[in-house]
Motif scaffolding. Structure first.
Motif, PDB file in Angstrom:
ATOM      1  N   GLN A 116       2.262   0.680  -4.213  1.00  0.00           N
ATOM      2  CA  GLN A 116       1.681  -0.493  -3.576  1.00  0.00           C
ATOM      3  C   GLN A 116       0.166  -0.438  -3.738  1.00  0.00           C
ATOM      4  O   GLN A 116      -0.515   0.330  -3.074  1.00  0.00           O
ATOM      5  CB  GLN A 116       2.064  -0.537  -2.097  1.00  0.00           C
ATOM      6  N   ASN A 117      -0.345  -1.219  -4.649  1.00  0.00           N
ATOM      7  CA  ASN A 117      -1.780  -1.214  -4.916  1.00  0.00           C
ATOM      8  C   ASN A 117      -2.186  -2.592  -5.408  1.00  0.00           C
ATOM      9  O   ASN A 117      -1.613  -3.099  -6.374  1.00  0.00           O
ATOM     10  CB  ASN A 117      -2.114  -0.138  -5.959  1.00  0.00           C
ATOM     11  N   PRO A 118      -3.183  -3.226  -4.741  1.00  0.00           N
ATOM     12  CA  PRO A 118      -3.568  -4.584  -5.143  1.00  0.00           C
ATOM     13  C   PRO A 118      -4.126  -4.674  -6.552  1.00  0.00           C
ATOM     14  O   PRO A 118      -4.149  -5.754  -7.146  1.00  0.00           O
ATOM     15  CB  PRO A 118      -4.624  -4.969  -4.097  1.00  0.00           C
ATOM     16  N   SER A 119      -4.578  -3.543  -7.107  1.00  0.00           N
ATOM     17  CA  SER A 119      -5.142  -3.582  -8.460  1.00  0.00           C
ATOM     18  C   SER A 119      -4.067  -3.581  -9.538  1.00  0.00           C
ATOM     19  O   SER A 119      -4.362  -3.764 -10.716  1.00  0.00           O
ATOM     20  CB  SER A 119      -6.072  -2.375  -8.675  1.00  0.00           C
ATOM     21  N   CYS A 149      -4.953   1.705 -11.590  1.00  0.00           N
ATOM     22  CA  CYS A 149      -3.569   1.372 -11.878  1.00  0.00           C
ATOM     23  C   CYS A 149      -3.280   1.540 -13.359  1.00  0.00           C
ATOM     24  O   CYS A 149      -4.137   1.277 -14.208  1.00  0.00           O
ATOM     25  CB  CYS A 149      -3.299  -0.073 -11.456  1.00  0.00           C
TER      26      CYS A 149
END
Length: 430
Positions: A116-119, A149
């Motif tokens: 879970q990573n916005p990038s 990422c």
């Protein structure tokens, strides 16, 4: 009477034979075991576990994987081949078999157990491999050191561990068959030398512990070394644990336990912390404050409101030690030229009343020849989780993650027990 004696002898012989038959089918080992190494040639101190990855020319090849308690699945330097027997695997390369985009593991990892990573951008089905009519399964991965990422392809892997009776390494081997992911070699540029993967030890169903099954019990033990010269140790299985020179002492006798706390949508490890005690003065922790355990963060990080009170109290009880100018990222440092620098223990009062004592060896870091600093750092006013216990506090502490009963065990410093994490006997015995 003679008949009764004969009958008794027959029954005893039958029972004895029955027990011998059962004993013959029981596993000779109680745990799987692997060495753990400390690395200081990256941006921060890190630790790896050494795993046997493939069998070549009658011997096992080894690879070092970065230990990550947060990662949802394993990923490492390898390439995919449709037919690992017929296709040619390049020299000094690990080749594995791909997971198709049409298989349930692909959808499961992407939708539920991915990083879970916005990038990270959305992933699409991959291209087909030569000689294979199905698409591959790209998944996002996040570099635990830089936070950037990347992309990897889900695969079927085969890893091998040595086995142990808790005292030595045995001649048997234990195989595990995880769904991991292959990433290009360029993904590991920030990693320590000779570390080419991430070993997920979280509670995710795609992390390594999920693939370590019978006859092993779901108990994971981790002992991080403080030295580069000798490895620490990783166990999986509810065995006794023994370290030299006291090989007859079961380390479990040193352990205290506190509940592991589950957080929704998270496969990380959390514990409840009620207060931090420094020389009898208690610093209460706000209710519902989350405390995470991390093998990536090198120092215990505290939210600013908690950190400021800890530093204020620690400064007061060490006021006789000459201060030194702080060295980033530390906020409190001392003149290390003072002979025998010792500071009071920092006690973590846990949810169920147990106390985890952080000794000088785990709370003070020698930064230069003349400066030593408190290894508790300011995480900022809005940091979440509010408390992250890092690896400086783990070194030479025996830690147990009892996944069967959702408990976390800790020994406090083994140095006070005249041993250390670097004292497991890796000598092979039959």
């Amino acid at each position: 009477m003679i008949f009764l004696i004969k009958l008794t002898a027959i029954v005893i012989a039958f029972i004895s034979h029955h027990h011998e038959a059962i004993a013959a089918t029981l596993s000779p080992y109680s745990s799987a075991v692997a060495p753990v190494y400390k690395h200081t040639d990256a941006a921060k101190p890190l630790y790896s576990i050494q795993i046997m990855t493939t069998y070549v020319n009658s011997t096992y090849e080894h690879a070092n994987f970065l230990i990550d308690l947060d990662a949802p699945f394993i990923w490492h330097d390898c390439i995919l081949l449709w037919n690992t027997f017929a296709d040619t695997c390049p020299a000094n390369t690990l080749c594995t078999y791909p997971v198709s985009c049409e298989e349930y593991q692909c959808t499961d990892v992407r939708t539920t157990y991915s990083y879970q990573n916005p990038s990270c951008p959305p992933v699409n089905n991959g291209s087909t491999l030569p000689g294979w009519g199905y698409c591959t399964c790209p998944v996002n991965v996040v570099d635990p050191i830089t936070g950037t990422c990347g992309n990897a392809l889900l695969d079927y892997d085969e890893f091998t561990l040595s086995t142990s009776n808790g005292k030595n390494v045995l001649s048997d081997f234990y195989g595990a068959y995880p769904n991991a992911a292959c990433a290009p070699s360029s993904s590991f540029q920030s990693f320590p030398a000779n570390v080419s993967g991430v070993m997920a030890l979280s509670t995710s169903p795609y992390a390594f512990p999920a693939y370590l099954n019978e006859p092993l019990t779901r108990v994971m033990a981790l002992c991080l070394p403080s030295t580069l010269s000798a490895p620490g140790v990783f166990f999986y299985g509810n065995s006794s644990y023994h370290l030299l020179p006291q090989s007859d002492v079961d380390i479990r006798s040193f352990l205290s336990y506190t509940p592991l706390i589950n957080h929704p949508d998270s496969f990380r490890y959390y514990i409840g912390l009620n207060s931090i005690v420094i020389k009898t003065r208690s610093i209460d922790i706000p209710v519902n404050t989350t405390t995470k355990l991390s093998t990536i963060e090198p120092y215990t990080t505290l939210r600013t409101d908690i950190y400021s009170r800890v530093v204020r109290r620690f400064s007061l009880v060490t006021k006789r030690i000459p201060p030194a100018n702080p060295v980033a990222p530390f906020g409190l440092c001392f003149n290390a030229s003072v002979n025998g620098l010792r500071v009071p223990d920092i006690e973590l009062n846990l949810q169920n009343g147990k106390k985890w004592s952080i000794s000088t060896a785990n709370s003070i870091k020698q930064v230069t020849k003349d400066v030593a600093c408190l290894t508790f750092v300011d995480g900022g006013a809005t940091s979440e989780p509010a408390i992250v216990i890092g690896t400086s506090q783990f070194e030479d502490n025996f830690l147990v993650f009892d996944l069967e009963n959702s408990l976390f065990g800790f020994s406090s410093s083994l140095l006070r027990k005249k041993t250390s994490c670097a004292n497991f006997n890796f000598t092979l015995t039959n």
